[in-house]
Enzyme design. Sequence first.
Site, short mmCIF file in Angstrom:
data_model
loop_
_atom_site.label_atom_id
_atom_site.label_comp_id
_atom_site.label_asym_id
_atom_site.label_seq_id
_atom_site.Cartn_x
_atom_site.Cartn_y
_atom_site.Cartn_z
N ASN A 100 -10.17 -0.35 0.25
CA ASN A 100 -8.71 -0.24 0.20
C ASN A 100 -8.21 -0.90 -1.09
O ASN A 100 -8.26 -2.12 -1.22
CB ASN A 100 -8.13 -0.93 1.44
CG ASN A 100 -6.61 -0.94 1.47
OD1 ASN A 100 -5.95 -0.68 0.48
ND2 ASN A 100 -6.07 -1.25 2.64
N HIS B 215 -3.25 7.05 2.01
CA HIS B 215 -3.69 5.75 1.53
C HIS B 215 -5.07 5.45 2.13
O HIS B 215 -5.28 5.59 3.35
CB HIS B 215 -2.67 4.68 1.95
CG HIS B 215 -3.18 3.30 1.83
ND1 HIS B 215 -3.77 2.82 0.68
CD2 HIS B 215 -3.21 2.27 2.72
CE1 HIS B 215 -4.14 1.57 0.88
NE2 HIS B 215 -3.81 1.22 2.11
N CYS C 100 0.82 -1.22 0.00
CA CYS C 100 0.00 0.00 0.00
C CYS C 100 0.85 1.27 0.00
O CYS C 100 0.32 2.37 -0.15
CB CYS C 100 -0.95 0.00 1.19
SG CYS C 100 -2.02 -1.44 1.19
#
Length: 332
Positions: free
Chosen positions: A287, A257, A116
């Site tokens: 996500n 993020h 990520c």
Amino acid sequence: MKQPGSGIAIIGSGSAVPATSLDNVGLSRIVDTSDEWIASRTGIRQRRLANPTLSLAKLAAEAAQAAIDQANLAPTEIDLILLATSTPDDLFGTACLVQAELGANRAVAFDLTAACSGFVFGLVTAAQFIRTGVYQNVLLIGADILSRWVDWSDRRTCVLFGDGAGAVVLQASDRDRLLSFELRSDGTQNHYLNLAFQPQPKEMVDDIAIGQGNFHPITMNGQEVYRFAVRRVPEVIEKALFRANLSTAEIDWLLLHQANQRILDAVGDRLKIPHEKIISNLAKYGNTSAASIPLALDEEVRQGKIKPDDTIVTAGFGAGLTWGAAIFQWGR
Ligand code: UT7
């Protein structure tokens, strides 16, 4: 003394998501969960899912083409393609497939894996090639199809993730728009978030054995990853702000993020950045790992919310563990 053109401008963005979406109510038919639990604990309402025929290369190339168009370039003008991903079509690398898909035949292409944090690590990697004067136009893509690797029977993880791609074009510029960065890694905490290869011993001849097997689905200690993010992300942002000689009041947007709305809010609160400056689209996408930052960036740019010269603090965090922040100004 800096050479002319040794700065970096971010001159185009693009994004792409699969057409299919699954909302929390749909997900509650697969695992024991509810819209109320997912929305209140994470802010996520739905996620996009790639169908079995959609390749990562195709999704990445769609986002990339949009970024190249916005930058007013032709694919043949791209010198370097960096594909940040943890979910390649081919473990040998997927960036070359994206290069072929785009017809970017002059570009060198390779994958970069930092989960990520992939987009932020990729941004800094791209900047090094530009600052040294080696390349002029760099295409950076963050793309992931995590639905391939989620354990769809594990309600603690499967509710979080979705699929998507985002891209930016960076160009050598007299005016340097990448103001600072700070990257970190800590492999001692790797076990908190894994998508690990699990070898099975296979006897060859005599005393020779090798390990063959598969990657096992994502496992995560959610509470530890949460704690890590809320503690470590403000630290790297503060470091990057210090290096850029900026205060939080001079920041237009906080672009984190997109992991969990509670993490976005907690980081914003620690830095005393008002909530209206925090970019959030995870209600729609969940996500999306390396895609989440450029996907959110592209949406805000296309909606006219992020404007030329706006100062953006971005930060990625996740498996590795890896985390990092960068401060940049949007536009030429
Ligand atoms: O890119 C980085 C990727 N990872 C992250 O960002 C993850 C960071 N962590 C988080 O976002 C949060 O820890 C989660 C959203 C994963 C979990 O939230 P939490 O508030 O830490 O919940 P928890 O794990 O403490 O679980 C609380 C309860 C448990 O039940 P009991 O033991 O209290 O009875 C879980 O079994 O919630 C239960 N639970 C669920 N219930 C309904 C866990 N997942 C679910 C679910 N639906 N999907």
